[in-house]
Design a protein around this motif. Sequence first.
Motif, PDB file in Angstrom:
ATOM      1  N   UNK A  64      12.978   1.815   1.380  1.00  0.00           N
ATOM      2  CA  UNK A  64      11.895   0.849   1.222  1.00  0.00           C
ATOM      3  C   UNK A  64      12.171  -0.113   0.078  1.00  0.00           C
ATOM      4  N   UNK A  65      12.680   0.425  -1.051  1.00  0.00           N
ATOM      5  CA  UNK A  65      12.998  -0.446  -2.178  1.00  0.00           C
ATOM      6  C   UNK A  65      14.108  -1.432  -1.820  1.00  0.00           C
ATOM      7  N   UNK A  66      15.161  -0.932  -1.143  1.00  0.00           N
ATOM      8  CA  UNK A  66      16.261  -1.835  -0.769  1.00  0.00           C
ATOM      9  C   UNK A  66      15.789  -2.873   0.233  1.00  0.00           C
ATOM     10  N   UNK A 463      -0.567   5.306   2.463  1.00  0.00           N
ATOM     11  CA  UNK A 463       0.747   4.915   1.951  1.00  0.00           C
ATOM     12  C   UNK A 463       1.369   3.838   2.826  1.00  0.00           C
ATOM     13  N   UNK A 464       1.210   3.990   4.141  1.00  0.00           N
ATOM     14  CA  UNK A 464       1.736   2.966   5.051  1.00  0.00           C
ATOM     15  C   UNK A 464       1.061   1.620   4.791  1.00  0.00           C
ATOM     16  N   UNK A 465      -0.255   1.664   4.541  1.00  0.00           N
ATOM     17  CA  UNK A 465      -0.988   0.427   4.231  1.00  0.00           C
ATOM     18  C   UNK A 465      -0.461  -0.209   2.950  1.00  0.00           C
ATOM     19  N   UNK A 466      -0.155   0.651   1.934  1.00  0.00           N
ATOM     20  CA  UNK A 466       0.369   0.136   0.673  1.00  0.00           C
ATOM     21  C   UNK A 466       1.714  -0.541   0.877  1.00  0.00           C
ATOM     22  N   UNK A 467       2.598   0.092   1.655  1.00  0.00           N
ATOM     23  CA  UNK A 467       3.915  -0.507   1.918  1.00  0.00           C
ATOM     24  C   UNK A 467       3.779  -1.824   2.674  1.00  0.00           C
ATOM     25  N   UNK A 470       2.815  -4.509   0.247  1.00  0.00           N
ATOM     26  CA  UNK A 470       3.938  -4.933  -0.587  1.00  0.00           C
ATOM     27  C   UNK A 470       4.874  -5.873   0.169  1.00  0.00           C
ATOM     28  N   UNK A 471       5.014  -5.642   1.474  1.00  0.00           N
ATOM     29  CA  UNK A 471       5.941  -6.442   2.262  1.00  0.00           C
ATOM     30  C   UNK A 471       5.351  -7.790   2.653  1.00  0.00           C
ATOM     31  N   UNK A 472       4.004  -7.941   2.655  1.00  0.00           N
ATOM     32  CA  UNK A 472       3.395  -9.163   3.193  1.00  0.00           C
ATOM     33  C   UNK A 472       2.640  -9.970   2.152  1.00  0.00           C
TER      34      UNK A 472
END
Length: 642
Positions: A64-66, A463-467, A470-472
């Motif tokens: 996820x970080x990469x 957690x999926x919502x948080x990711x 972060x992506x959008x």
Amino acid sequence: MPRSRPHTEIRRPPFADLPAFLQARRGMLLWQCLAGLLLAGLIAWELHQSHLGTRKASQLAAQNLSLLLKEQLDGAFRETDLVLRDVAGKVAPATLAGLGQLPPAELSALQQLLDDKLSTLPQVDTLSLLSPDGRWSLTPQQIRHADAEQQYLLQLLRDMPGQELLITRPKRLSGKAELGFVVGRRIAAPDGALGGMVVAQVNLEYFNQLARRLEAAAESAFALLDNDMLLVGRYPELPDAIGKPLPDSADFASWVNGRSNGYQVMRWPFDELARGYSFRRLESFPFITLVGVPDDAYFNDWRLKAGAYCIAFTLLLLFSFAMTWRGWREAQLALAARTSAARLQEQDSHLLRALDTLSRPLLLVGADNNQILVVNPSAAQLCGRPAEQLVGVALSALYLYPEQHAQIVEQLNSQQSISDHEIKFRKSDGGGFWVGLSASVIEYRAQRAYLVSLHDIGERKAMEETLWRKATLDPLTGIANRGYFLERAEQEWLRSLRYPVSLGVLMLDLDHFKAVNDQYGHDAGDQVLRSFASMMRDELRETDLFGRLGGEEFAILLPADDERGVRDLAERLRAKLADTPVTLDNGLALALTVSIGGAFCRPTGERFEVLLKQADQALYAAKHAGRNRVRYFEPPEARVDA
């Protein structure tokens, strides 16, 4: 005669009778040994599965970080290329041909264009135009003779007529310690010949800035490599290693060659710390992002768990042996307990007992009428209602959307089971919570029934919502980032093609924002951007899309809004910022203004980027009209008629 005391002592066999104990209880001890081996196997299996889960979590964190780092770098580099395309489209080849003899007014206009575009690219140090003969180079600050590297890039474009874009290898930037690379884009003359070149000098220090913003475990490592395994950037910084090939670069190259991404646990050659590394290639630029998450950050808890399991297993063996020893010492009681025959329980009784004692939430549901027959305490607690209130209720009544029950029943009828189906259950207050539902078909009281197992997956969904956020979302302002804005805008554009709905778009650019950064610092600039985004967002509808395109440049998509509505909103936004000073954390109030460019039309077969480019041209006109203004794109025929 004195009376004798009744004899109440029970003779306990001494430890010297251990051989007799072993002989009498050899069968039980053998079963205990087998049970111990089975338990040891189960513990080993559990620790193995836990180890795999921990490794998966570590791998997911690194991936996820990469991915986030790769997406942000891709976005920054694509943004650089879009600006180069825009400048190339706005500068006439004839103007570049006479660059050395242009009047001061024209030179000033070109320099202003370069300065405006440069202010939107934090990753770019210098933006310049090059004349087709390779003699002159124009930057926002000066016009000077082109250097040898610029002339070499220009000659490469001249020798490769089909090449539109050139990227140099990373090098030390002129007059600086940081690494960077040069991007050159062709400006074509009307006859197809080389009409000049627009050049951007990209500073790779931008990589360290992005890495610092990511939320990573302590001692995580971020690296940026080129395709020759040259270390271009690293955070935390290793100045002595920058610009040099990786140690054992051949082994690393054999891992990454032919792949767009991958994951591997290894030791970083500079600090020998074991990490799980994930790499990803940038899509359009010759770089590789590498992110390493330290194993200790994830496996310390697993090691504690393994130690606790081993200690508990040892204590259990000792306790089992002691209890067997005590049972033998109380042989008569044990014999009485073993010889007391218990009647066999019916299958349904065993099932009900299991439901009541298991800690996992379980329901027994009639297949014919969909009614709940049995509820164990864990299921009642999960649903937030007493068990007696749930018995007799239809299972679908627990769903937030009852119509989903038909899909579950269909799968149970066709496959006899369903596993980890994600569904929302209804809370007692009318809200919803996520549940993983597994079920299988069984027989209960000679009727088909469903044994339903539930588990709470709310934390994972959060957690999926948080990711996703972060992506959008832009991490500084909390509004849509450039990639998500363009993706949503393109979807809205395509949707409007199917329906007679108009679209409006506004582009906003804070006036003199670079002066705020230069005078008060980047922290003050960040506060200004956050306050500006919050101020603008308060004026928008829920259906409007607000995004940050980069730097101090923002865009607003206004679906189903007529021209009058777009004009009213633009003027209201401009006036609000002009009338409302931005107060910094230190109490200083800054009076700021914004320039706005707008465009609106009914969608045609063209792409959304055409409308965005029209709004950008209108923004450019507002800037040159004196700033703190709103301007709208006018088609060429409209300007002729006027």
